[in-house]
Design a protein around this motif. Structure first.
Motif, PDB file in Angstrom:
ATOM      1  N   CYS A 233      -3.448  -4.025   9.005  1.00 24.98           N
ATOM      2  CA  CYS A 233      -2.036  -3.709   8.089  1.00 24.98           C
ATOM      3  C   CYS A 233      -0.838  -4.507   8.847  1.00 24.98           C
ATOM      4  O   CYS A 233      -0.823  -4.511   9.934  1.00 24.98           O
ATOM      5  CB  CYS A 233      -1.922  -2.326   7.750  1.00 24.98           C
ATOM      6  SG  CYS A 233      -1.855  -1.295   9.282  1.00 24.98           S
TER       7      CYS A 233
ATOM      8  N   GLU B 263      -6.350   2.679   0.587  1.00 24.44           N
ATOM      9  CA  GLU B 263      -5.665   3.850  -0.411  1.00 24.44           C
ATOM     10  C   GLU B 263      -6.492   5.039  -0.146  1.00 24.44           C
ATOM     11  O   GLU B 263      -6.143   6.217  -0.051  1.00 24.44           O
ATOM     12  CB  GLU B 263      -5.894   3.578  -1.767  1.00 24.44           C
ATOM     13  CG  GLU B 263      -4.713   2.673  -2.187  1.00 24.44           C
ATOM     14  CD  GLU B 263      -4.747   2.643  -3.876  1.00 24.44           C
ATOM     15  OE1 GLU B 263      -5.708   2.402  -4.382  1.00 24.44           O
ATOM     16  OE2 GLU B 263      -3.598   2.050  -4.418  1.00 24.44           O
TER      17      GLU B 263
ATOM     18  N   THR C 247       8.002   4.190   1.917  1.00 24.61           N
ATOM     19  CA  THR C 247       8.565   5.559   2.339  1.00 24.61           C
ATOM     20  C   THR C 247       9.651   5.108   3.411  1.00 24.61           C
ATOM     21  O   THR C 247       9.691   4.146   4.002  1.00 24.61           O
ATOM     22  CB  THR C 247       7.356   6.253   3.151  1.00 24.61           C
ATOM     23  OG1 THR C 247       8.148   7.728   3.417  1.00 24.61           O
ATOM     24  CG2 THR C 247       7.058   5.742   4.354  1.00 24.61           C
TER      25      THR C 247
ATOM     26  N   LEU D 263      -5.931   6.671   3.131  1.00 26.35           N
ATOM     27  CA  LEU D 263      -4.402   7.477   3.067  1.00 26.35           C
ATOM     28  C   LEU D 263      -4.424   8.662   2.235  1.00 26.35           C
ATOM     29  O   LEU D 263      -3.966   9.658   2.732  1.00 26.35           O
ATOM     30  CB  LEU D 263      -3.241   6.549   2.617  1.00 26.35           C
ATOM     31  CG  LEU D 263      -3.104   5.361   3.579  1.00 26.35           C
ATOM     32  CD1 LEU D 263      -1.675   4.591   3.092  1.00 26.35           C
ATOM     33  CD2 LEU D 263      -2.680   5.812   4.891  1.00 26.35           C
ATOM     34  N   LEU D 264      -5.156   8.657   1.076  1.00 27.47           N
ATOM     35  CA  LEU D 264      -5.105   9.949   0.105  1.00 27.47           C
ATOM     36  C   LEU D 264      -6.170  10.927   0.658  1.00 27.47           C
ATOM     37  O   LEU D 264      -5.763  11.957   0.601  1.00 27.47           O
ATOM     38  CB  LEU D 264      -5.621   9.402  -1.175  1.00 27.47           C
ATOM     39  CG  LEU D 264      -4.707   8.368  -2.070  1.00 27.47           C
ATOM     40  CD1 LEU D 264      -5.586   7.925  -3.309  1.00 27.47           C
ATOM     41  CD2 LEU D 264      -3.517   9.066  -2.402  1.00 27.47           C
TER      42      LEU D 264
ATOM     43  N   VAL E 201       4.196   4.264  -4.193  1.00 24.68           N
ATOM     44  CA  VAL E 201       4.425   3.100  -4.798  1.00 24.68           C
ATOM     45  C   VAL E 201       4.944   3.175  -6.229  1.00 24.68           C
ATOM     46  O   VAL E 201       4.267   3.999  -6.860  1.00 24.68           O
ATOM     47  CB  VAL E 201       3.255   2.370  -4.492  1.00 24.68           C
ATOM     48  CG1 VAL E 201       3.496   0.875  -5.052  1.00 24.68           C
ATOM     49  CG2 VAL E 201       3.017   2.150  -3.222  1.00 24.68           C
TER      50      VAL E 201
ATOM     51  N   LEU F 137       0.755  -1.426   0.060  1.00 21.71           N
ATOM     52  CA  LEU F 137       0.010   0.018   0.063  1.00 21.71           C
ATOM     53  C   LEU F 137       0.884   1.393   0.006  1.00 21.71           C
ATOM     54  O   LEU F 137       0.651   2.371  -0.772  1.00 21.71           O
ATOM     55  CB  LEU F 137      -0.957   0.005   1.286  1.00 21.71           C
ATOM     56  CG  LEU F 137      -1.868   1.370   1.358  1.00 21.71           C
ATOM     57  CD1 LEU F 137      -2.852   1.363   0.411  1.00 21.71           C
ATOM     58  CD2 LEU F 137      -2.295   1.115   2.813  1.00 21.71           C
ATOM     59  N   LEU F 138       1.825   1.100   0.870  1.00 19.69           N
ATOM     60  CA  LEU F 138       2.959   2.336   0.972  1.00 19.69           C
ATOM     61  C   LEU F 138       4.172   2.016   0.980  1.00 19.69           C
ATOM     62  O   LEU F 138       4.646   1.049   1.628  1.00 19.69           O
ATOM     63  CB  LEU F 138       2.114   3.148   2.522  1.00 19.69           C
ATOM     64  CG  LEU F 138       3.074   4.150   2.911  1.00 19.69           C
ATOM     65  CD1 LEU F 138       2.894   5.604   1.958  1.00 19.69           C
ATOM     66  CD2 LEU F 138       2.600   4.566   4.301  1.00 19.69           C
TER      67      LEU F 138
ATOM     68  N   LEU G 282       1.083   7.730  -1.514  1.00 14.50           N
ATOM     69  CA  LEU G 282       1.475   6.252  -1.502  1.00 14.50           C
ATOM     70  C   LEU G 282       3.036   5.933  -1.859  1.00 14.50           C
ATOM     71  O   LEU G 282       3.273   4.969  -1.326  1.00 14.50           O
ATOM     72  CB  LEU G 282       0.315   5.623  -2.503  1.00 14.50           C
ATOM     73  CG  LEU G 282      -0.993   5.681  -1.840  1.00 14.50           C
ATOM     74  CD1 LEU G 282      -1.831   5.281  -3.095  1.00 14.50           C
ATOM     75  CD2 LEU G 282      -1.231   5.519  -0.373  1.00 14.50           C
TER      76      LEU G 282
ATOM     77  N   HIS H 134      -7.358  -3.012  -0.036  1.00 16.24           N
ATOM     78  CA  HIS H 134      -6.509  -2.348  -0.560  1.00 16.24           C
ATOM     79  C   HIS H 134      -7.034  -0.931  -1.088  1.00 16.24           C
ATOM     80  O   HIS H 134      -6.752   0.147  -0.909  1.00 16.24           O
ATOM     81  CB  HIS H 134      -5.586  -3.023  -1.773  1.00 16.24           C
ATOM     82  CG  HIS H 134      -4.458  -2.186  -2.233  1.00 16.24           C
ATOM     83  ND1 HIS H 134      -4.767  -1.257  -3.412  1.00 16.24           N
ATOM     84  CD2 HIS H 134      -3.304  -2.182  -1.816  1.00 16.24           C
ATOM     85  CE1 HIS H 134      -3.378  -0.608  -3.512  1.00 16.24           C
ATOM     86  NE2 HIS H 134      -2.553  -0.973  -2.432  1.00 16.24           N
TER      87      HIS H 134
ATOM     88  N   ARG I 277       7.813  -0.671   4.092  1.00 18.43           N
ATOM     89  CA  ARG I 277       6.763  -0.791   3.125  1.00 18.43           C
ATOM     90  C   ARG I 277       5.353  -1.145   4.139  1.00 18.43           C
ATOM     91  O   ARG I 277       5.724  -1.824   5.068  1.00 18.43           O
ATOM     92  CB  ARG I 277       6.746  -2.133   2.375  1.00 18.43           C
ATOM     93  CG  ARG I 277       7.737  -1.760   1.327  1.00 18.43           C
ATOM     94  CD  ARG I 277       8.230  -2.931   0.176  1.00 18.43           C
ATOM     95  NE  ARG I 277       8.592  -3.799   1.233  1.00 18.43           N
ATOM     96  CZ  ARG I 277       8.786  -5.318   0.948  1.00 18.43           C
ATOM     97  NH1 ARG I 277       8.066  -5.681  -0.296  1.00 18.43           N
ATOM     98  NH2 ARG I 277       9.557  -6.230   1.455  1.00 18.43           N
TER      99      ARG I 277
ATOM    100  N   ALA J 293       0.096   6.280   9.155  1.00 13.56           N
ATOM    101  CA  ALA J 293      -0.646   5.328   8.349  1.00 13.56           C
ATOM    102  C   ALA J 293      -1.360   4.464   9.009  1.00 13.56           C
ATOM    103  O   ALA J 293      -2.695   3.818   8.923  1.00 13.56           O
ATOM    104  CB  ALA J 293       0.050   5.151   7.019  1.00 13.56           C
TER     105      ALA J 293
END
Length: 71
Positions: free
Chosen positions: A27, A59, A7, A62-63, A71, A4-5, A69, A55, A47, A16
């Motif tokens: 998660c 998304e 960073t 988070l958005l 990714v 999903l993410l 994301l 999923h 990750r 998150a």
């Protein structure tokens, strides 16, 4: 599990995870122990994984909270 993410910022991962847990979306953070190998300098991305069925909802969460994301 589906990614999903991604960073290098561990605070984004923690935020998150808290958001997803608040929405009852399970998660799993991967690569969290890479800091031992990298010396804590944050060059390897971490990750965040979710179940494929969750999923799309994850998304959106988070958005909606302005988390890119990556990714």
């Amino acid at each position: 599990m589906k990614e999903l993410l991604r960073t290098t910022d561990m605070t984004v991962i923690a935020f998150a995870q808290a958001l997803l847990e608040g929405e009852d979306i399970a998660c799993f953070a991967m690569d969290v122990n890479m800091s031992v190998l990298e010396g804590g300098i944050g060059i390897f991305p971490r990750r965040l994984m979710v179940h494929p069925d969750n999923h799309g909802a994850a998304e959106r969460v988070l958005l909606d909270n302005d988390i890119p994301l990556g990714v």
